[in-house]
Motif scaffolding. Sequence first.
Motif, PDB file in Angstrom:
ATOM      1  N   ARG A   1     -30.005  86.539 -43.774  1.00  0.00           N
ATOM      2  CA  ARG A   1     -30.354  86.071 -42.426  1.00  0.00           C
ATOM      3  C   ARG A   1     -29.083  85.792 -41.630  1.00  0.00           C
ATOM      4  O   ARG A   1     -28.104  85.272 -42.149  1.00  0.00           O
ATOM      5  CB  ARG A   1     -31.168  84.791 -42.510  1.00  0.00           C
ATOM      6  N   ALA A   2     -29.126  86.120 -40.353  1.00  0.00           N
ATOM      7  CA  ALA A   2     -27.990  85.836 -39.465  1.00  0.00           C
ATOM      8  C   ALA A   2     -27.972  84.351 -39.133  1.00  0.00           C
ATOM      9  O   ALA A   2     -29.016  83.738 -38.928  1.00  0.00           O
ATOM     10  CB  ALA A   2     -28.101  86.665 -38.188  1.00  0.00           C
ATOM     11  N   ASP A   3     -26.794  83.772 -39.104  1.00  0.00           N
ATOM     12  CA  ASP A   3     -26.627  82.359 -38.757  1.00  0.00           C
ATOM     13  C   ASP A   3     -25.550  82.266 -37.688  1.00  0.00           C
ATOM     14  O   ASP A   3     -24.413  82.686 -37.910  1.00  0.00           O
ATOM     15  CB  ASP A   3     -26.229  81.559 -39.998  1.00  0.00           C
ATOM     16  N   TRP A   4     -25.897  81.723 -36.538  1.00  0.00           N
ATOM     17  CA  TRP A   4     -24.970  81.646 -35.413  1.00  0.00           C
ATOM     18  C   TRP A   4     -24.425  80.232 -35.213  1.00  0.00           C
ATOM     19  O   TRP A   4     -23.749  79.970 -34.224  1.00  0.00           O
ATOM     20  CB  TRP A   4     -25.669  82.116 -34.134  1.00  0.00           C
ATOM     21  N   HIS A   5     -24.694  79.321 -36.123  1.00  0.00           N
ATOM     22  CA  HIS A   5     -24.317  77.926 -35.946  1.00  0.00           C
ATOM     23  C   HIS A   5     -22.798  77.739 -35.806  1.00  0.00           C
ATOM     24  O   HIS A   5     -22.333  77.045 -34.900  1.00  0.00           O
ATOM     25  CB  HIS A   5     -24.856  77.093 -37.121  1.00  0.00           C
ATOM     26  N   GLY A   6     -22.024  78.335 -36.681  1.00  0.00           N
ATOM     27  CA  GLY A   6     -20.555  78.204 -36.619  1.00  0.00           C
ATOM     28  C   GLY A   6     -19.973  78.819 -35.357  1.00  0.00           C
ATOM     29  O   GLY A   6     -19.058  78.259 -34.751  1.00  0.00           O
ATOM     30  N   LEU A   7     -20.526  79.968 -34.939  1.00  0.00           N
ATOM     31  CA  LEU A   7     -20.068  80.600 -33.706  1.00  0.00           C
ATOM     32  C   LEU A   7     -20.438  79.771 -32.481  1.00  0.00           C
ATOM     33  O   LEU A   7     -19.656  79.667 -31.535  1.00  0.00           O
ATOM     34  CB  LEU A   7     -20.650  82.010 -33.568  1.00  0.00           C
ATOM     35  N   ALA A   8     -21.617  79.186 -32.502  1.00  0.00           N
ATOM     36  CA  ALA A   8     -22.035  78.343 -31.378  1.00  0.00           C
ATOM     37  C   ALA A   8     -21.124  77.123 -31.271  1.00  0.00           C
ATOM     38  O   ALA A   8     -20.697  76.753 -30.169  1.00  0.00           O
ATOM     39  CB  ALA A   8     -23.485  77.913 -31.547  1.00  0.00           C
ATOM     40  N   ASN A   9     -20.810  76.488 -32.394  1.00  0.00           N
ATOM     41  CA  ASN A   9     -19.887  75.340 -32.375  1.00  0.00           C
ATOM     42  C   ASN A   9     -18.511  75.761 -31.856  1.00  0.00           C
ATOM     43  O   ASN A   9     -17.896  75.039 -31.077  1.00  0.00           O
ATOM     44  CB  ASN A   9     -19.745  74.730 -33.769  1.00  0.00           C
ATOM     45  N   PHE A  10     -18.043  76.915 -32.303  1.00  0.00           N
ATOM     46  CA  PHE A  10     -16.744  77.416 -31.860  1.00  0.00           C
ATOM     47  C   PHE A  10     -16.756  77.637 -30.342  1.00  0.00           C
ATOM     48  O   PHE A  10     -15.824  77.265 -29.641  1.00  0.00           O
ATOM     49  CB  PHE A  10     -16.400  78.723 -32.587  1.00  0.00           C
ATOM     50  N   TYR A  11     -17.836  78.231 -29.847  1.00  0.00           N
ATOM     51  CA  TYR A  11     -17.928  78.498 -28.413  1.00  0.00           C
ATOM     52  C   TYR A  11     -17.886  77.200 -27.611  1.00  0.00           C
ATOM     53  O   TYR A  11     -17.115  77.072 -26.663  1.00  0.00           O
ATOM     54  CB  TYR A  11     -19.208  79.283 -28.088  1.00  0.00           C
ATOM     55  N   TYR A  12     -18.718  76.239 -27.981  1.00  0.00           N
ATOM     56  CA  TYR A  12     -18.815  75.004 -27.192  1.00  0.00           C
ATOM     57  C   TYR A  12     -17.630  74.060 -27.389  1.00  0.00           C
ATOM     58  O   TYR A  12     -17.273  73.328 -26.468  1.00  0.00           O
ATOM     59  CB  TYR A  12     -20.130  74.268 -27.496  1.00  0.00           C
TER      60      TYR A  12
ATOM     61  N   GLY B   1     -20.699  87.178 -41.931  1.00  0.00           N
ATOM     62  CA  GLY B   1     -22.052  87.070 -42.484  1.00  0.00           C
ATOM     63  C   GLY B   1     -23.081  87.762 -41.615  1.00  0.00           C
ATOM     64  O   GLY B   1     -24.002  88.422 -42.122  1.00  0.00           O
ATOM     65  N   ASN B   2     -22.936  87.644 -40.306  1.00  0.00           N
ATOM     66  CA  ASN B   2     -23.893  88.279 -39.400  1.00  0.00           C
ATOM     67  C   ASN B   2     -23.735  89.794 -39.389  1.00  0.00           C
ATOM     68  O   ASN B   2     -24.709  90.521 -39.203  1.00  0.00           O
ATOM     69  CB  ASN B   2     -23.767  87.711 -37.998  1.00  0.00           C
ATOM     70  N   LEU B   3     -22.511  90.272 -39.582  1.00  0.00           N
ATOM     71  CA  LEU B   3     -22.301  91.717 -39.703  1.00  0.00           C
ATOM     72  C   LEU B   3     -22.976  92.234 -40.966  1.00  0.00           C
ATOM     73  O   LEU B   3     -23.652  93.266 -40.932  1.00  0.00           O
ATOM     74  CB  LEU B   3     -20.805  92.037 -39.716  1.00  0.00           C
ATOM     75  N   LEU B   4     -22.832  91.501 -42.058  1.00  0.00           N
ATOM     76  CA  LEU B   4     -23.495  91.903 -43.305  1.00  0.00           C
ATOM     77  C   LEU B   4     -25.014  91.816 -43.176  1.00  0.00           C
ATOM     78  O   LEU B   4     -25.736  92.613 -43.770  1.00  0.00           O
ATOM     79  CB  LEU B   4     -23.009  91.032 -44.468  1.00  0.00           C
ATOM     80  N   ALA B   5     -25.501  90.839 -42.394  1.00  0.00           N
ATOM     81  CA  ALA B   5     -26.947  90.666 -42.235  1.00  0.00           C
ATOM     82  C   ALA B   5     -27.598  91.866 -41.548  1.00  0.00           C
ATOM     83  O   ALA B   5     -28.790  92.121 -41.743  1.00  0.00           O
ATOM     84  CB  ALA B   5     -27.235  89.389 -41.444  1.00  0.00           C
ATOM     85  N   VAL B   6     -26.832  92.604 -40.793  1.00  0.00           N
ATOM     86  CA  VAL B   6     -27.370  93.806 -40.153  1.00  0.00           C
ATOM     87  C   VAL B   6     -27.741  94.842 -41.207  1.00  0.00           C
ATOM     88  O   VAL B   6     -28.724  95.570 -41.068  1.00  0.00           O
ATOM     89  CB  VAL B   6     -26.340  94.391 -39.148  1.00  0.00           C
ATOM     90  N   PHE B   7     -26.982  94.896 -42.316  1.00  0.00           N
ATOM     91  CA  PHE B   7     -27.163  95.932 -43.334  1.00  0.00           C
ATOM     92  C   PHE B   7     -27.819  95.423 -44.611  1.00  0.00           C
ATOM     93  O   PHE B   7     -28.059  96.193 -45.532  1.00  0.00           O
ATOM     94  CB  PHE B   7     -25.808  96.560 -43.684  1.00  0.00           C
ATOM     95  N   THR B   8     -28.058  94.121 -44.709  1.00  0.00           N
ATOM     96  CA  THR B   8     -28.655  93.536 -45.917  1.00  0.00           C
ATOM     97  C   THR B   8     -29.830  92.652 -45.512  1.00  0.00           C
ATOM     98  O   THR B   8     -30.031  92.361 -44.336  1.00  0.00           O
ATOM     99  CB  THR B   8     -27.610  92.685 -46.677  1.00  0.00           C
TER     100      THR B   8
END
Length: 189
Positions: free
Chosen positions: A117-128, A107-114
């Motif tokens: 909005r970028a959403d980092w919530h799932g990535l942040a949960n994965f990281y922590y 989704g964040n890759l697509l948000a660069v070209f569309t």
Amino acid sequence: AFSYVKHRVRRLPDTPEKIGRGIWAGVFTTFTPFYGLHFIVAAIIAKVMRGNFLAALMATFFGNPLTYLPIAAISLGTGHWLLGQRPQSDVTSLGGKFADAGRDLWGNLLAVFTPARADWHGLANFYYDIFYPYMIGGILPGVIAATTAYYLSVPVLRAYQNRRRKKLQAKLEQLGKPQPRDDEGPAAG
């Protein structure tokens, strides 16, 4: 594949200690969460430790489809324990975190070209919840496994190299002795 790697490591042209340090680097690297980068991480660690580069790369095969699940379970469990976190108890929650992280990446890759909005919530949960505990938790079992591999491999490599050296020396001595020619008969004295 295991047999090839075993024979290739034995024939590396270095001291057993330098090859052992390379093996240490490769085995330790398999306990890191940097999948896809294990060769690079092992090469860097081997260079810092002055270990054998090729031994480090070959030792990353310690991590394989049969060992990655136990390595991940041990690393995550140790990481959650060290960080004082409650470990993820069900596989669906763990799989969901991977799915959420993947969805966020896409989704964040697509948000660069569309206009999305970028959403980092799932990535942040994965990281922590996954990546950071895995990275911290992999250090202790990685050091233990790598050190065990080092102390097991050095004497084996030394014995193999000594035996190989003696065989080569015997062949060279045999080649250096004058051999009787067929027309002379047996050599006299």
